[in-house]
Design a protein around this motif. Structure first.
Motif, PDB file in Angstrom:
ATOM      1  N   ASN A   1       0.821  -1.205   0.000  1.00  0.00           N
ATOM      2  CA  ASN A   1       0.000   0.000   0.000  1.00  0.00           C
ATOM      3  C   ASN A   1       0.859   1.261   0.000  1.00  0.00           C
ATOM      4  OD1 ASN A   1      -3.156   0.240   0.363  1.00  0.00           O
ATOM      5  ND2 ASN A   1      -2.569  -1.742   1.247  1.00  0.00           N
ATOM      6  N   VAL A   2       1.888   1.245   0.814  1.00  0.00           N
ATOM      7  CA  VAL A   2       2.767   2.411   0.901  1.00  0.00           C
ATOM      8  C   VAL A   2       3.627   2.522  -0.357  1.00  0.00           C
ATOM      9  CG1 VAL A   2       4.599   3.519   2.236  1.00  0.00           C
ATOM     10  CG2 VAL A   2       2.766   2.274   3.420  1.00  0.00           C
ATOM     11  N   ALA A   3       4.129   1.379  -0.829  1.00  0.00           N
ATOM     12  CA  ALA A   3       4.986   1.369  -2.022  1.00  0.00           C
ATOM     13  C   ALA A   3       4.243   1.841  -3.261  1.00  0.00           C
ATOM     14  CB  ALA A   3       5.529  -0.033  -2.251  1.00  0.00           C
ATOM     15  N   PHE A   4       2.953   1.564  -3.326  1.00  0.00           N
ATOM     16  CA  PHE A   4       2.173   1.889  -4.517  1.00  0.00           C
ATOM     17  C   PHE A   4       2.217   3.378  -4.855  1.00  0.00           C
ATOM     18  CE2 PHE A   4      -1.928   2.688  -6.719  1.00  0.00           C
ATOM     19  CZ  PHE A   4      -1.722   1.874  -7.828  1.00  0.00           C
ATOM     20  N   ALA A   5       2.282   4.216  -3.817  1.00  0.00           N
ATOM     21  CA  ALA A   5       2.338   5.667  -4.033  1.00  0.00           C
ATOM     22  C   ALA A   5       3.598   6.079  -4.789  1.00  0.00           C
ATOM     23  CB  ALA A   5       2.264   6.398  -2.694  1.00  0.00           C
ATOM     24  N   LEU A   6       4.667   5.291  -4.657  1.00  0.00           N
ATOM     25  CA  LEU A   6       5.910   5.568  -5.386  1.00  0.00           C
ATOM     26  C   LEU A   6       5.947   4.848  -6.726  1.00  0.00           C
ATOM     27  CD1 LEU A   6       8.536   5.350  -2.486  1.00  0.00           C
ATOM     28  CD2 LEU A   6       7.557   7.409  -3.525  1.00  0.00           C
ATOM     29  N   GLU A   7       5.344   3.664  -6.778  1.00  0.00           N
ATOM     30  CA  GLU A   7       5.340   2.886  -8.022  1.00  0.00           C
ATOM     31  C   GLU A   7       4.662   3.645  -9.155  1.00  0.00           C
ATOM     32  OE1 GLU A   7       5.190  -1.510  -5.852  1.00  0.00           O
ATOM     33  OE2 GLU A   7       3.399  -0.675  -6.814  1.00  0.00           O
TER      34      GLU A   7
ATOM     35  N   VAL B   1       9.272   5.349  -9.599  1.00  0.00           N
ATOM     36  CA  VAL B   1      10.485   5.306  -8.780  1.00  0.00           C
ATOM     37  C   VAL B   1      11.097   3.900  -8.847  1.00  0.00           C
ATOM     38  CG1 VAL B   1      11.425   5.598  -6.440  1.00  0.00           C
ATOM     39  CG2 VAL B   1       9.566   7.076  -7.247  1.00  0.00           C
ATOM     40  N   GLU B   2      12.424   3.815  -8.827  1.00  0.00           N
ATOM     41  CA  GLU B   2      13.132   2.536  -8.904  1.00  0.00           C
ATOM     42  C   GLU B   2      12.779   1.641  -7.714  1.00  0.00           C
ATOM     43  OE1 GLU B   2      17.298   3.097  -9.237  1.00  0.00           O
ATOM     44  OE2 GLU B   2      17.122   4.650 -10.770  1.00  0.00           O
ATOM     45  N   ARG B   3      12.695   0.325  -7.994  1.00  0.00           N
ATOM     46  CA  ARG B   3      12.288  -0.647  -6.988  1.00  0.00           C
ATOM     47  C   ARG B   3      13.154  -0.600  -5.740  1.00  0.00           C
ATOM     48  NH1 ARG B   3       7.671  -2.670  -6.275  1.00  0.00           N
ATOM     49  NH2 ARG B   3       8.054  -2.092  -4.128  1.00  0.00           N
ATOM     50  N   SER B   4      14.476  -0.515  -5.915  1.00  0.00           N
ATOM     51  CA  SER B   4      15.388  -0.516  -4.771  1.00  0.00           C
ATOM     52  C   SER B   4      15.148   0.709  -3.883  1.00  0.00           C
ATOM     53  CB  SER B   4      16.842  -0.543  -5.242  1.00  0.00           C
ATOM     54  OG  SER B   4      17.130   0.590  -6.052  1.00  0.00           O
ATOM     55  N   LYS B   5      14.880   1.833  -4.502  1.00  0.00           N
ATOM     56  CA  LYS B   5      14.616   3.056  -3.749  1.00  0.00           C
ATOM     57  C   LYS B   5      13.268   2.986  -3.043  1.00  0.00           C
ATOM     58  CE  LYS B   5      17.460   6.106  -6.623  1.00  0.00           C
ATOM     59  NZ  LYS B   5      17.467   7.307  -7.505  1.00  0.00           N
TER      60      LYS B   5
ATOM     61  N   ARG C   1      12.728   3.279   1.050  1.00  0.00           N
ATOM     62  CA  ARG C   1      11.901   4.372   1.568  1.00  0.00           C
ATOM     63  C   ARG C   1      10.702   3.839   2.352  1.00  0.00           C
ATOM     64  NH1 ARG C   1      11.695   8.837   4.186  1.00  0.00           N
ATOM     65  NH2 ARG C   1       9.842  10.093   3.749  1.00  0.00           N
ATOM     66  N   VAL C   2      10.087   2.777   1.869  1.00  0.00           N
ATOM     67  CA  VAL C   2       8.943   2.194   2.574  1.00  0.00           C
ATOM     68  C   VAL C   2       9.365   1.688   3.948  1.00  0.00           C
ATOM     69  CG1 VAL C   2       7.242   0.328   2.577  1.00  0.00           C
ATOM     70  CG2 VAL C   2       7.667   1.630   0.478  1.00  0.00           C
TER      71      VAL C   2
ATOM     72  N   THR D   1      -0.799   3.172   8.603  1.00  0.00           N
ATOM     73  CA  THR D   1      -0.425   2.811   7.236  1.00  0.00           C
ATOM     74  C   THR D   1      -0.723   3.965   6.287  1.00  0.00           C
ATOM     75  OG1 THR D   1      -0.943   0.476   7.695  1.00  0.00           O
ATOM     76  CG2 THR D   1      -0.773   1.136   5.377  1.00  0.00           C
ATOM     77  N   ALA D   2      -1.887   4.579   6.462  1.00  0.00           N
ATOM     78  CA  ALA D   2      -2.256   5.725   5.624  1.00  0.00           C
ATOM     79  C   ALA D   2      -1.293   6.893   5.837  1.00  0.00           C
ATOM     80  CB  ALA D   2      -3.685   6.152   5.934  1.00  0.00           C
ATOM     81  N   ILE D   3      -0.850   7.081   7.074  1.00  0.00           N
ATOM     82  CA  ILE D   3       0.110   8.148   7.376  1.00  0.00           C
ATOM     83  C   ILE D   3       1.463   7.840   6.717  1.00  0.00           C
ATOM     84  CG2 ILE D   3       1.397   9.305   9.220  1.00  0.00           C
ATOM     85  CD1 ILE D   3      -1.116   8.808  11.004  1.00  0.00           C
ATOM     86  N   ALA D   4       1.880   6.577   6.791  1.00  0.00           N
ATOM     87  CA  ALA D   4       3.133   6.183   6.129  1.00  0.00           C
ATOM     88  C   ALA D   4       3.060   6.452   4.636  1.00  0.00           C
ATOM     89  CB  ALA D   4       3.411   4.700   6.394  1.00  0.00           C
ATOM     90  N   ARG D   5       1.941   6.130   4.035  1.00  0.00           N
ATOM     91  CA  ARG D   5       1.746   6.382   2.600  1.00  0.00           C
ATOM     92  C   ARG D   5       1.834   7.889   2.299  1.00  0.00           C
ATOM     93  NH1 ARG D   5      -3.916   4.542   0.814  1.00  0.00           N
ATOM     94  NH2 ARG D   5      -4.403   6.349   2.098  1.00  0.00           N
TER      95      ARG D   5
END
Length: 225
Positions: free
Chosen positions: A98-104, A108-112, A116-117, A145-149
């Motif tokens: 859920n958090v990663a999706f905001a960057l995907e 953004v590169e997978r490793s980054k 960050r997540v 979780t929403a705050i992390a996102r």
């Protein structure tokens, strides 16, 4: 800096925001209070560009939000974090996903992304819950979780619209403490709420809105009755 200058918003010819003016300095924590229907959520939606205003202007760090097109708004929203009362998590994705999706979606590169997540999940106290799904979480954990996102883009501002409305008093207080910690990192926080106890605990600037206007504005204050 946020400059909200005499904004007007109408629904069916009724003014929900009526020449509302407000200036918020970088790094401030502002509790926005007021009765139901006062215009708090409409103000938040106008600030993030989700509602078009009918008059006045909204400027954030020199960017005229009220004049942006859809493409410009996309980039602007990456500069801010938004937290809603109803979490808005993707049920089929884990906490990490859920958090990663905001960057995907931004390419953004997978490793980054993974690094960050991990950082933001540790910040909100959910490092051990990374592989859990939303249905396995408590209300407080879902909101974390929403705050992390909201934080994953490293925003300069976080806007939280009634983020504790669905939570019990103890969990709500824990969430307020988390937002105060976030603010200590220099992030501007706008926190709309009906919760008198949370505002009194924070003792930060309090802005009261009623009938679409700012009727009181006090620094280091408690709930404005």
């Amino acid at each position: 800096m946020i400059i909200i200058d005499k904004i007007i918003k109408k629904y069916r010819h009724k003014k929900v925001l009526d020449n509302l003016t407000l200036v918020i300095m970088p790094g401030e924590f502002v509790s926005i209070v007021g009765p139901s229907g006062a215009g708090k959520s409409t103000l938040v939606h106008a600030l993030i560009g989700a509602e078009k205003i009918h008059g006045g202007s909204i400027t954030v760090d020199g960017y005229r939000v009220s004049e942006m097109n859809s493409k410009e708004l996309q980039f602007y929203r990456r500069r801010i974090g938004v937290v809603f009362q109803d979490y808005r998590l993707l049920p089929q994705k884990t906490v990490h996903e859920n958090v990663a999706f905001a960057l995907e979606v931004c390419g953004v590169e997978r490793s980054k992304i993974d690094q960050r997540v991990k950082e933001v999940l540790e910040l909100v106290g959910l490092k051990a819950m990374a592989e859990q799904f939303p249905y396995q979480l408590s209300g407080g954990e879902r909101q974390r979780t929403a705050i992390a996102r909201a934080l994953v883009h490293d925003p300069g501002m976080v806007v939280a619209d009634e983020p504790t409305g669905n939570l019990d008093p103890k969990t709500a207080l824990d969430i307020m403490k988390l937002f105060l910690e976030i603010n200590k990192k220099g992030i501007t926080v706008l926190f709309t709420t009906h919760n008198k106890e949370l505002v009194n605990f924070a003792k930060r600037r309090v802005v009261k809105i009623d009938q679409g206007m700012v009727v009181e504005d006090k620094g280091g204050s408690e709930y404005l009755s």
